[in-house]
Design an enzyme around this catalytic site. Structure first.
Site, PDB file in Angstrom:
ATOM      1  N   TYR A 171       0.830  -1.208   0.000  1.00 38.39           N
ATOM      2  CA  TYR A 171       0.000   0.000   0.000  1.00 38.39           C
ATOM      3  C   TYR A 171       0.869   1.263   0.000  1.00 38.39           C
ATOM      4  O   TYR A 171       0.614   2.215  -0.757  1.00 38.39           O
ATOM      5  CB  TYR A 171      -0.896  -0.038   1.233  1.00 38.39           C
ATOM      6  CG  TYR A 171      -1.768   1.157   1.453  1.00 38.39           C
ATOM      7  CD1 TYR A 171      -2.896   1.392   0.665  1.00 38.39           C
ATOM      8  CD2 TYR A 171      -1.493   2.051   2.485  1.00 38.39           C
ATOM      9  CE1 TYR A 171      -3.706   2.490   0.896  1.00 38.39           C
ATOM     10  CE2 TYR A 171      -2.305   3.147   2.729  1.00 38.39           C
ATOM     11  CZ  TYR A 171      -3.413   3.364   1.924  1.00 38.39           C
ATOM     12  OH  TYR A 171      -4.227   4.444   2.163  1.00 38.39           O
ATOM     13  N   LYS A 175       0.952   4.145  -2.881  1.00 38.62           N
ATOM     14  CA  LYS A 175       0.581   5.512  -2.562  1.00 38.62           C
ATOM     15  C   LYS A 175       1.727   6.483  -2.831  1.00 38.62           C
ATOM     16  O   LYS A 175       1.499   7.646  -3.184  1.00 38.62           O
ATOM     17  CB  LYS A 175       0.123   5.603  -1.110  1.00 38.62           C
ATOM     18  CG  LYS A 175      -1.232   4.950  -0.851  1.00 38.62           C
ATOM     19  CD  LYS A 175      -2.329   5.546  -1.720  1.00 38.62           C
ATOM     20  CE  LYS A 175      -3.717   5.112  -1.288  1.00 38.62           C
ATOM     21  NZ  LYS A 175      -4.772   5.654  -2.194  1.00 38.62           N
TER      22      LYS A 175
END
Length: 303
Positions: A171, A175
Site C-alpha cells: 500500500y 501511494k
C-alpha cells in the site's frame, strides 16, 4: 451551499463508501453532476456488487442532485474508458476526476505474498493511471479543438505514501507512486488546461479503522468529529472547482479541520568534493551531512 461546482461534471472512483461517498455527496451539494464509480468489493478487494455505487447515486438524486452509477473496473483499460464515456454520454462533459478507489491486503514484508503485492499496487496505482489517461486524452482533444478545459484531477495518496507504514509495504509503495504520478501529470497536462493535485487524507473508513483503532471513534457528545470522512471533502471539492485556478502539482494532507501543504523531497545539507570519493571518505562525509540534517519523520501511524 455556494454552488461552487454548478455546471461541472465530476467523476469519483471508489465512491460507494467512506471518503469517495463523502466526496460524491459534497460535489453534488455544490451543484456538480456526479458519476459515482464503485466496484462494490470487500475491504480486501474480493467479491463485488453494483449496490454501493447505485445507493450513493440514488442518495444524491433524493437530495435533488444529479448522479449516475458506474460499476466498471477502473483497473482495466475498458473499465476506465467506459468511466469517461459514461460522463460524456450522460452529461456531455467531464470537468473533474477524483481518483479514490482502493483496498488493503496488509502483511509484514516477509509474509507479503506476490499476489497481495500485485493486487494492491494494481488497484491503487494502476487504478489512478488508467482513468487519468482516458480523461486526459479527452481533455487534450478538447484543447486541440480550441476548447481548452478548466479540468481538475485529484489523486488520493496517504500518509503511508509519504512516510511509509509498518505492515503496509504494498500500500505504501502504491501511494508513493501516486504522488510521483501526480507530479508528472501536472507537468505534462498543464498545457491542455488540466490541473493535477493529490491529497493524503486521514479519516475513519473501512481501510483505516484498524490502523487507528484507539482514535477513530466518533464523539458521543455531538461535538466535532475530527475523523469523519466528510471533513476531507471540502478541500477536494475546491480543488475540483474553477476557484482553484493555478494550483497544480501539489500534495495536501487533510485531517479533521487541518490542511497542510506537504513540501516533499528538497535538497538538504550537501558536500561536493569536486572529485571521486573513496568509500571511507564518502562515509565520513555522509555522517557529517546526517548530523546537519533534520531528523526523518516517524513512520505513519507510529506512536
Amino acid at each position: 451551499m455556494t454552488g461552487l461546482c454548478t455546471g461541472r461534471v465530476a467523476v469519483v472512483t471508489g465512491a460507494g463508501r467512506g471518503l469517495g461517498r463523502a466526496h460524491a455527496l459534497a460535489f453534488a451539494a455544490e451543484g456538480a453532476r456526479v458519476v459515482v464509480n464503485d466496484l462494490g468489493v470487500g475491504l480486501d478487494g474480493t467479491g463485488g456488487t453494483a449496490g454501493p455505487a447505485q445507493r450513493v447515486a440514488d442518495e444524491i438524486r433524493a437530495l435533488g442532485g444529479e448522479a449516475v452509477a458506474h460499476g466498471g473496473d477502473i483497473t482495466t483499460d475498458a473499465g476506465a474508458a467506459s468511466l469517461v464515456t459514461t460522463a460524456l454520454e450522460t452529461y456531455g462533459r467531464l470537468d473533474a476526476l477524483v481518483n479514490n478507489a482502493g483496498f488493503l491486503r496488509d502483511r509484514m514484508l516477509v509474509n507479503l505474498e506476490e499476489d497481495a503485492w500485485d493486487t494492491v499496487v494494481r488497484v491503487h496505482l494502476k487504478g489512478h493511471f488508467l482513468p487519468l489517461k482516458h480523461a486526459a486524452a479527452h481533455w487534450r482533444a478538447e484543447a486541440k479543438e480550441g476548447r481548452v478545459p478548466e479540468a481538475r484531477v485529484i489523486n488520493t495518496s496517504s500518509g503511508a505514501g509519504l512516510l511509509g507504514s509498518v505492515g503496509q509495504g504494498n500500500y505504501s509503495a502504491a501511494k508513493a507512486g501516486i504522488i510521483a504520478l501526480t507530479l508528472v501529470a501536472a507537468a505534462e497536462l498543464g498545457r491542455y488546461g488540466v490541473q493535477v493535485n493529490a491529497i493524503a487524507p486521514a479519516a475513519r473508513t473501512r481501510m483505516t479503522e484498524r490502523t487507528f483503532a484507539e482514535t477513530m471513534t466518533a464523539p458521543e457528545d455531538g461535538g466535532f468529529d475530527a475523523m469523519a470522512p466528510e471533513n476531507v471533502s471540502p478541500l477536494v471539492v475546491w480543488l475540483g472547482s474553477v476557484a482553484s485556478a493555478g494550483v497544480t502539482g501539489r500534495v495536501f494532507a487533510s485531517e479533521g479541520g487541518r490542511i497542510t501543504v506537504m513540501e516533499g523531497w528538497r535538497p538538504g545539507p550537501t558536500i561536493d568534493k569536486g572529485a571521486r570519493w573513496t568509500p571511507a571518505e564518502a562515509g565520513e562525509a555522509t555522517l557529517k551531512l546526517l548530523a546537519a540534517a533534520a531528523a526523518p519523520q516517524p513512520v505513519y501511524g507510529a506512536r
